[in-house]
Scaffold this motif. Structure first.
Motif, short mmCIF file in Angstrom:
data_model
loop_
_atom_site.label_atom_id
_atom_site.label_comp_id
_atom_site.label_asym_id
_atom_site.label_seq_id
_atom_site.Cartn_x
_atom_site.Cartn_y
_atom_site.Cartn_z
N SER A 1 -21.18 -102.92 -25.84
CA SER A 1 -22.08 -102.31 -26.75
C SER A 1 -23.20 -103.12 -27.37
CB SER A 1 -21.31 -101.56 -27.97
OG SER A 1 -20.46 -100.69 -27.43
N HIS B 1 -21.69 -86.19 -31.37
CA HIS B 1 -22.03 -87.87 -31.36
C HIS B 1 -23.55 -88.13 -31.40
CE1 HIS B 1 -22.88 -86.81 -27.09
NE2 HIS B 1 -23.35 -87.93 -27.41
N ARG B 2 -24.33 -87.22 -31.60
CA ARG B 2 -25.90 -87.61 -31.60
C ARG B 2 -26.22 -88.38 -32.97
NH1 ARG B 2 -26.95 -85.41 -27.02
NH2 ARG B 2 -27.13 -87.49 -26.44
N PRO C 1 -21.59 -89.64 -19.54
CA PRO C 1 -22.06 -88.43 -18.93
C PRO C 1 -22.64 -88.73 -17.46
CG PRO C 1 -23.50 -89.31 -20.40
CD PRO C 1 -22.36 -90.09 -20.75
N VAL D 1 -29.51 -92.33 -19.99
CA VAL D 1 -28.80 -93.09 -21.09
C VAL D 1 -29.55 -94.60 -20.75
CG1 VAL D 1 -26.62 -92.01 -20.97
CG2 VAL D 1 -26.86 -93.86 -19.29
N ASN D 2 -29.22 -95.53 -21.48
CA ASN D 2 -29.90 -96.65 -21.64
C ASN D 2 -29.83 -97.29 -20.31
OD1 ASN D 2 -30.75 -96.52 -24.27
ND2 ASN D 2 -29.39 -97.59 -25.06
N GLU E 1 -32.55 -90.73 -25.73
CA GLU E 1 -32.54 -90.13 -24.58
C GLU E 1 -34.04 -89.86 -24.09
OE1 GLU E 1 -30.47 -89.49 -26.85
OE2 GLU E 1 -28.65 -90.18 -26.15
N HIS F 1 -15.79 -88.83 -30.54
CA HIS F 1 -16.55 -89.93 -29.73
C HIS F 1 -16.25 -91.15 -30.71
CE1 HIS F 1 -19.99 -92.36 -28.27
NE2 HIS F 1 -20.16 -91.70 -27.39
N PRO F 2 -15.94 -92.50 -29.90
CA PRO F 2 -16.02 -93.80 -30.84
C PRO F 2 -16.88 -93.93 -31.86
CG PRO F 2 -15.67 -94.14 -28.43
CD PRO F 2 -15.99 -92.62 -28.34
N ARG F 3 -18.30 -93.46 -31.53
CA ARG F 3 -19.48 -93.67 -32.39
C ARG F 3 -19.13 -92.64 -33.48
NH1 ARG F 3 -24.83 -94.29 -31.09
NH2 ARG F 3 -25.88 -93.94 -32.79
N GLN G 1 -21.80 -100.26 -19.94
CA GLN G 1 -22.34 -99.51 -21.16
C GLN G 1 -20.93 -98.97 -22.00
OE1 GLN G 1 -25.80 -96.96 -21.32
NE2 GLN G 1 -25.49 -96.41 -23.14
N HIS G 2 -20.53 -98.06 -21.44
CA HIS G 2 -19.02 -97.49 -21.59
C HIS G 2 -17.90 -98.22 -21.14
CE1 HIS G 2 -20.83 -93.55 -23.54
NE2 HIS G 2 -21.14 -94.67 -24.24
N TYR G 3 -17.07 -98.72 -21.93
CA TYR G 3 -16.14 -99.80 -21.19
C TYR G 3 -14.40 -99.55 -21.97
CZ TYR G 3 -17.35 -101.18 -26.12
OH TYR G 3 -17.53 -100.95 -27.37
N ASP G 4 -14.26 -98.53 -23.03
CA ASP G 4 -13.23 -97.94 -23.35
C ASP G 4 -12.41 -97.32 -22.35
OD1 ASP G 4 -13.54 -99.21 -25.68
OD2 ASP G 4 -13.51 -97.52 -26.86
N GLN H 1 -28.76 -103.97 -25.61
CA GLN H 1 -28.06 -103.27 -24.43
C GLN H 1 -28.71 -103.38 -23.18
OE1 GLN H 1 -26.72 -99.09 -24.74
NE2 GLN H 1 -24.63 -99.78 -25.02
C1 UD1 Z 1 -24.53 -92.74 -24.86
C2 UD1 Z 1 -25.69 -92.23 -24.50
C3 UD1 Z 1 -25.76 -90.77 -24.93
C4 UD1 Z 1 -24.89 -90.07 -24.09
C5 UD1 Z 1 -23.30 -90.56 -24.80
C6 UD1 Z 1 -22.03 -90.08 -24.22
C7 UD1 Z 1 -27.89 -93.65 -24.54
C8 UD1 Z 1 -28.92 -93.89 -25.49
N1 UD1 Z 1 -26.91 -92.90 -25.07
O1 UD1 Z 1 -24.34 -92.92 -26.42
O2 UD1 Z 1 -26.98 -90.11 -24.29
O3 UD1 Z 1 -24.67 -88.57 -24.70
O4 UD1 Z 1 -23.35 -92.15 -24.36
O5 UD1 Z 1 -20.99 -90.59 -24.66
O6 UD1 Z 1 -27.48 -94.52 -23.87
N2 UD1 Z 1 -18.24 -97.19 -28.08
C9 UD1 Z 1 -17.06 -97.73 -27.78
N3 UD1 Z 1 -16.56 -97.50 -26.83
C10 UD1 Z 1 -17.38 -97.46 -25.71
C11 UD1 Z 1 -18.42 -97.17 -25.74
C12 UD1 Z 1 -19.15 -97.24 -26.75
O7 UD1 Z 1 -16.24 -97.65 -28.81
O8 UD1 Z 1 -16.59 -97.35 -24.34
C13 UD1 Z 1 -18.92 -97.30 -29.34
C14 UD1 Z 1 -19.50 -98.43 -29.98
O9 UD1 Z 1 -19.02 -98.73 -31.20
C15 UD1 Z 1 -21.04 -98.33 -29.57
C16 UD1 Z 1 -21.12 -96.81 -29.88
O10 UD1 Z 1 -19.77 -96.23 -29.50
O11 UD1 Z 1 -21.84 -99.04 -30.76
C17 UD1 Z 1 -22.20 -96.11 -29.22
O12 UD1 Z 1 -22.13 -96.51 -27.90
P1 UD1 Z 1 -23.43 -96.37 -26.67
O13 UD1 Z 1 -23.14 -96.92 -25.57
O14 UD1 Z 1 -24.31 -97.37 -27.47
O15 UD1 Z 1 -24.09 -94.93 -27.08
P2 UD1 Z 1 -23.34 -93.65 -27.13
O16 UD1 Z 1 -23.40 -93.17 -28.68
O17 UD1 Z 1 -22.06 -93.43 -26.70
#
Ligand code: UD1
Length: 375
Positions: free
Chosen positions: A66, A213-214, A11, A98-99, A131, A245-247, A39-42, A72
């Motif tokens: 992650s 995804h929350r 975001p 975000v973090n 958040e 979302h991946p999560r 933080q997001h890498y995929d 993180q």
């Molecule tokens: C984060 C934000 C959230 C935002 C969301 C949008 C925080 C606290 N939360 O949550 O506010 O709405 O991003 O996407 O910063 N993962 C992957 N590939 C990636 C990134 C993450 O597979 O590129 C998976 C991993 O298993 C990871 C999980 O998603 O453990 C969560 O990722 P993380 O960055 O911790 O938080 P989001 O849930 O994505």
């Protein structure tokens, strides 16, 4: 010395996309650099966004990835510190909640580097939401705060933030939306893009778009099961498109719940790009989501949104926009869905400052601030 702009998670990308060029533009343009925390890498969570939003390759990538919140946040802080020592930026600019936002702001403020927070002052008043902690803390240590809606100014005043630091400018994410809407992907293109075809005939206004995804909705298997069961029932009223979302994908698989999405008119997709998302959102009959940004994007597009949360930090999307809070109770969700399908749903109006020019307004303030003027 440059203004160092920070991005970390999906975001953030649509918030920085128009802002960086606006800061750099003109004879009085400011030098800017971009740092990605990793933080997001995929590819689906990062690369496709950089490309579609035409964000330049980051000058620095911390490659954090992650982990738990502490891991993180701590990793980002440790890796950012030497970068700031070397670069000595004029200021650090963070967006959203975000973090990566709090981690970078905290390192900068302790070094006496001014912190600029874009999208300041939003409050869900729900401290169980990670958040919300990031928002409250980032705002307390920011020197300049830019807000998207008037409620944010009141929240900041209540928390003792000096009004002189706060500037209402409107919504930079909507700048990006307006800029790229003409390039939004068509349904045909979206269908061709994925190997798995939709399990129903895909038509404009003939589907609801769903995102989830929350942590509060997906981390507890019982809550997740209830929500997915509700979605399955909802798909009998209108077909669903669900980019996961991946999560969320991870939680569904771990809880053994993927059968709830199978053999039903539900098209489950991997995370999709920005132009695909804009295409699907703008042609949907309605959207059901627990996202922050989507509440605003649907309001900007005038598409009814049912928000699957108990609260929102973006109240203007309810008071003026097309958004409605429905929570996670199955009966409430299905009733709101039926109402929307029969009435056509809430249309709403476009909030003040969501006009595509918020980045320009921020740039104007920052340019005079950089000249040492009172802002
Ligand atoms: C984060 C934000 C959230 C935002 C969301 C949008 C925080 C606290 N939360 O949550 O506010 O709405 O991003 O996407 O910063 N993962 C992957 N590939 C990636 C990134 C993450 O597979 O590129 C998976 C991993 O298993 C990871 C999980 O998603 O453990 C969560 O990722 P993380 O960055 O911790 O938080 P989001 O849930 O994505």
């Amino acid at each position: 010395a440059p203004i160092l702009c920070i991005v970390g998670a999906r975001p953030n990308f649509m918030k920085i996309a128009r802002l960086m060029p606006a800061l750099a533009a003109g004879d009085d343009g400011l030098p800017v650099k971009l740092l990605h925390t990793g933080q997001h890498y995929d590819a689906a969570m990062k690369a496709s966004f950089f490309e579609q939003l035409r964000i330049p390759e980051p000058d620095i990538d911390l490659g954090v990835g992650s982990g738990t919140h502490a891991e993180q946040t701590a990793q980002i802080m440790l890796k950012l510190e030497p970068v700031l020592d070397q670069m000595q930026p004029r200021a650090l600019l963070v967006v959203g909640d975000v973090n990566s936002t709090i981690a970078c702001a905290l390192v900068a403020v302790k070094k006496g580097i001014p912190v600029i927070h874009v999208e300041a002052g939003l409050r869900s008043n729900d401290r169980a939401m990670p958040e919300e902690i990031n928002r409250v803390l980032t705002d307390q240590i920011s020197d300049l705060l830019f807000t998207t809606e008037r409620s944010a100014e009141e929240n900041l005043a209540r928390e003792g933030v000096d009004r002189k630091r706060v500037h209402f400018v409107g919504n930079v994410m909507i700048d990006t939306l307006r800029h790229l809407l003409p390039e939004a992907a068509t349904l045909e293109k979206i269908t061709q893009h994925f190997s798995e075809p939709p399990p129903f005939s895909l038509q404009e206004k003939g589907y609801a778009l769903v995102t989830l995804h929350r942590p509060s909705n997906v981390d507890d298997p019982a809550v997740l099961e209830r929500l997915l069961t509700t979605l399955r029932t909802a798909s009998q009223r209108i077909p669903l498109i669900f980019p996961a979302h991946p999560r969320t994908r991870g939680r569904i698989d771990a809880a053994g719940l993927s059968h709830l999405l199978e053999n039903a008119p539900i098209w489950v997709l991997p995370p999709i790009g920005y132009l695909e998302m804009l295409g699907l959102m703008s042609r949907a009959k309605l959207v059901m989501s627990d996202s922050g940004g989507i509440q605003e994007e649907t309001t900007a597009l005038g598409i009814p949104c049912l928000t699957l949360r108990e609260n929102t930090e973006r109240p203007i999307t309810i008071s003026e926009g097309a958004n409605q809070l429905v929570g996670s109770d199955p009966q409430k969700i299905l009733t709101a869905l039926d109402d929307t399908l029969t009435s056509g749903g809430k249309a709403g109006r476009i909030p003040e400052g969501w006009d595509g020019a918020a980045s320009q307004r921020i740039a104007a303030v920052l340019k005079s601030w950089a000249r040492g003027e009172e802002v």
